[in-house]
Design an enzyme around this catalytic site. Structure first.
Site, short mmCIF file in Angstrom:
data_model
loop_
_atom_site.label_atom_id
_atom_site.label_comp_id
_atom_site.label_asym_id
_atom_site.label_seq_id
_atom_site.Cartn_x
_atom_site.Cartn_y
_atom_site.Cartn_z
CD GLU A 93 9.16 -31.88 -0.04
OE1 GLU A 93 8.88 -33.09 0.54
OE2 GLU A 93 10.27 -30.83 0.21
CG ASP A 100 10.77 -37.68 6.06
OD1 ASP A 100 11.13 -38.37 7.00
OD2 ASP A 100 10.30 -36.45 6.30
#
Length: 170
Positions: A13, A22
């Site tokens: 991540e 994102d």
């Protein structure tokens, strides 16, 4: 060296202390912490402030930013949610509890990314994982939309299922 779920997820991540969108366009911060799917930035800031318990500081670029300790706190909550959702899943809990520690991390990584309900839809793969047919499970997972959407990450996770090692996490 990756030796924990946190290390693995931080590798996959990253950790960004500044709020960002994102790949799905959702406001996110820290170690993959989804703030909201709401596209309104001000709403995302309000939600984040509720989560951290104070007004968010703006950095030099006038973007919302949190501290490392706040990132850690959000991560620990998210990790607990992921593990609890596995333990409360009739599909995932038995499989998870019968895995070695590295493969538990791999399954938790998938749940952290996609949620338990979505991971539970990997019926064939999960059956093969349950049967410890690692090579066949790897083939099945490689043929998934998940692998198409996030190939680098998914291939690392698949390698953990296949080999039981963390060699792809260097």
């Amino acid at each position: 060296m990756v030796s924990s779920l946190k290390d693995m997820l931080k590798y996959d991540e990253g950790e960004k202390l500044e709020m960002y969108k994102d790949t799905e366009g959702n406001y996110t911060i820290g170690i993959g912490h989804l703030i909201t799917k709401n596209k309104d930035k001000n709403e995302a800031i309000k939600i984040l402030e509720g989560e951290i318990g104070h007004t968010v500081k703006l950095n030099s670029k006038k973007e919302p930013e949190i501290s490392s300790s706040e990132s850690e706190s959000l991560f620990e909550k998210d990790k607990s949610v992921a593990i609890n959702s596995i333990e409360n899943s009739s599909t995932l809990s038995t499989i998870y509890n019968n895995l070695d520690s590295n493969r538990k991390m791999a399954l938790a990584n998938m749940v952290f990314q996609m949620g338990a309900s979505n991971v539970s839809k990997f019926k064939k793969s999960l059956k093969l994982i349950e049967e410890k047919k690692w090579a066949e499970a790897a083939i099945e997972l490689k043929n998934s939309t998940w692998n198409t959407q996030t190939p680098k990450r998914s291939n690392r996770v698949i390698s953990v299922f296949e080999t039981g090692t963390l060699k792809e996490y260097k």
